[in-house]
Design a protein around this motif. Sequence first.
Motif, PDB file in Angstrom:
ATOM      1  N   THR A  16      -3.417   3.232   5.641  1.00  0.00           N
ATOM      2  CA  THR A  16      -4.019   1.903   5.839  1.00  0.00           C
ATOM      3  C   THR A  16      -5.014   1.547   4.752  1.00  0.00           C
ATOM      4  O   THR A  16      -5.481   0.403   4.695  1.00  0.00           O
ATOM      5  CB  THR A  16      -4.729   1.835   7.200  1.00  0.00           C
ATOM      6  OG1 THR A  16      -5.756   2.843   7.249  1.00  0.00           O
ATOM      7  CG2 THR A  16      -3.758   2.051   8.346  1.00  0.00           C
ATOM      8  N   GLU A  51      -5.298  -2.086  12.804  1.00  0.00           N
ATOM      9  CA  GLU A  51      -4.606  -3.060  11.974  1.00  0.00           C
ATOM     10  C   GLU A  51      -4.341  -2.480  10.584  1.00  0.00           C
ATOM     11  O   GLU A  51      -5.183  -1.780  10.016  1.00  0.00           O
ATOM     12  CB  GLU A  51      -5.451  -4.328  11.829  1.00  0.00           C
ATOM     13  CG  GLU A  51      -5.657  -5.105  13.122  1.00  0.00           C
ATOM     14  CD  GLU A  51      -4.435  -5.922  13.497  1.00  0.00           C
ATOM     15  OE1 GLU A  51      -3.656  -6.289  12.584  1.00  0.00           O
ATOM     16  OE2 GLU A  51      -4.259  -6.193  14.701  1.00  0.00           O
ATOM     17  N   PRO A  53      -4.198  -3.390   6.900  1.00  0.00           N
ATOM     18  CA  PRO A  53      -4.610  -4.503   6.037  1.00  0.00           C
ATOM     19  C   PRO A  53      -3.447  -5.052   5.227  1.00  0.00           C
ATOM     20  O   PRO A  53      -2.518  -4.319   4.859  1.00  0.00           O
ATOM     21  CB  PRO A  53      -5.668  -3.866   5.129  1.00  0.00           C
ATOM     22  CG  PRO A  53      -6.185  -2.701   5.913  1.00  0.00           C
ATOM     23  CD  PRO A  53      -4.993  -2.177   6.662  1.00  0.00           C
ATOM     24  N   GLU A  54      -3.515  -6.326   4.933  1.00  0.00           N
ATOM     25  CA  GLU A  54      -2.443  -6.976   4.187  1.00  0.00           C
ATOM     26  C   GLU A  54      -2.224  -6.306   2.840  1.00  0.00           C
ATOM     27  O   GLU A  54      -1.086  -6.145   2.389  1.00  0.00           O
ATOM     28  CB  GLU A  54      -2.764  -8.459   3.996  1.00  0.00           C
ATOM     29  CG  GLU A  54      -1.672  -9.244   3.285  1.00  0.00           C
ATOM     30  CD  GLU A  54      -2.007 -10.718   3.141  1.00  0.00           C
ATOM     31  OE1 GLU A  54      -1.255 -11.430   2.452  1.00  0.00           O
ATOM     32  OE2 GLU A  54      -3.025 -11.152   3.715  1.00  0.00           O
ATOM     33  N   ALA A  57      -0.236  -3.165   3.308  1.00  0.00           N
ATOM     34  CA  ALA A  57       1.143  -3.486   3.683  1.00  0.00           C
ATOM     35  C   ALA A  57       1.950  -3.930   2.473  1.00  0.00           C
ATOM     36  O   ALA A  57       3.150  -3.639   2.371  1.00  0.00           O
ATOM     37  CB  ALA A  57       1.156  -4.567   4.756  1.00  0.00           C
ATOM     38  N   LYS A  58       1.310  -4.618   1.542  1.00  0.00           N
ATOM     39  CA  LYS A  58       2.010  -5.053   0.340  1.00  0.00           C
ATOM     40  C   LYS A  58       2.419  -3.864  -0.525  1.00  0.00           C
ATOM     41  O   LYS A  58       3.413  -3.929  -1.244  1.00  0.00           O
ATOM     42  CB  LYS A  58       1.132  -6.010  -0.463  1.00  0.00           C
ATOM     43  CG  LYS A  58       1.012  -7.393   0.149  1.00  0.00           C
ATOM     44  CD  LYS A  58       0.169  -8.312  -0.727  1.00  0.00           C
ATOM     45  CE  LYS A  58       0.102  -9.721  -0.143  1.00  0.00           C
ATOM     46  NZ  LYS A  58      -0.736 -10.622  -0.965  1.00  0.00           N
ATOM     47  N   THR A  63       4.034  -3.416   7.963  1.00  0.00           N
ATOM     48  CA  THR A  63       3.053  -4.299   8.582  1.00  0.00           C
ATOM     49  C   THR A  63       2.573  -3.727   9.906  1.00  0.00           C
ATOM     50  O   THR A  63       3.190  -2.816  10.478  1.00  0.00           O
ATOM     51  CB  THR A  63       3.663  -5.679   8.847  1.00  0.00           C
ATOM     52  OG1 THR A  63       4.746  -5.526   9.786  1.00  0.00           O
ATOM     53  CG2 THR A  63       4.187  -6.313   7.555  1.00  0.00           C
ATOM     54  N   THR A  64       1.482  -4.272  10.401  1.00  0.00           N
ATOM     55  CA  THR A  64       0.975  -3.861  11.715  1.00  0.00           C
ATOM     56  C   THR A  64       2.037  -4.057  12.784  1.00  0.00           C
ATOM     57  O   THR A  64       2.250  -3.187  13.647  1.00  0.00           O
ATOM     58  CB  THR A  64      -0.282  -4.669  12.064  1.00  0.00           C
ATOM     59  OG1 THR A  64      -1.290  -4.449  11.064  1.00  0.00           O
ATOM     60  CG2 THR A  64      -0.828  -4.267  13.429  1.00  0.00           C
TER      61      THR A  64
END
Length: 241
Positions: A16, A51, A53-54, A57-58, A63-64
């Motif tokens: 994450t 969560e 984080p964006e 994830a990129k 993704t979450t």
Amino acid sequence: MSWHMGRLTGFDLETTGVDVEEDRVVTACVVHCGGGEDTQSQTWLADPGVEIPEGAAKVHGITTERARAEGAPAAEVISEIVAALAQAAEAGQPLVIMNAAYDLTLLDREARRHGITPLVELVGDQLLVLDPRVLDKQIDKFRRGGRKLEDLCHTYRVALDGAHSADADALAACRVAWRIAHLKPAIGKASLADLQPMQAGWAREQAESLADYFRRTPGKESWADDVRTDWPFIPHQQTGA
């Protein structure tokens, strides 16, 4: 027989974030390769319980929402990863880990978070680690350019299919370590036991050099305070966590 001619166990995490004390495992891979045997790998997708984080994830593509829908409970994943690595270590296989101090420290904190006996407490001195990042910096100290796994794969002509996926990165790290051992007999012919203190010393020197660079660079002076010299992981008792 030189260690690089035997079985290697690669390990990689996607997480994450980059804080080893607070961030969580999202995906992981343990791959066994070399030694004249077929390559075998085991991968995991975890629901980290927080969560994703964006930005993270990129990087790794998880993704979450996907982690919650498809991932196994984090405690289950961490337990299985630790068990897989312990089995390899107890079999005498070196763990090949790019930037080992990050992955092993984060795994250690995750184990403690979920009440799982950490890897280092399970295997003790049987933990033998090979870190392509440390090895590369030692044998080619003044090469310009980046030192990320993609950079090392380019330097050592190693295929990397699907960078930032745990399975691709784990296998590529093994291939880079093999190439370094093949190109530098002093490393390839050294015993795994001897390579542990050697890498620890090299990692400390590399970290101290980086910290010194930060101190001399306007605007980056404070970054030196965050540079750790521990390798192959940051001991838990030193963090106050």
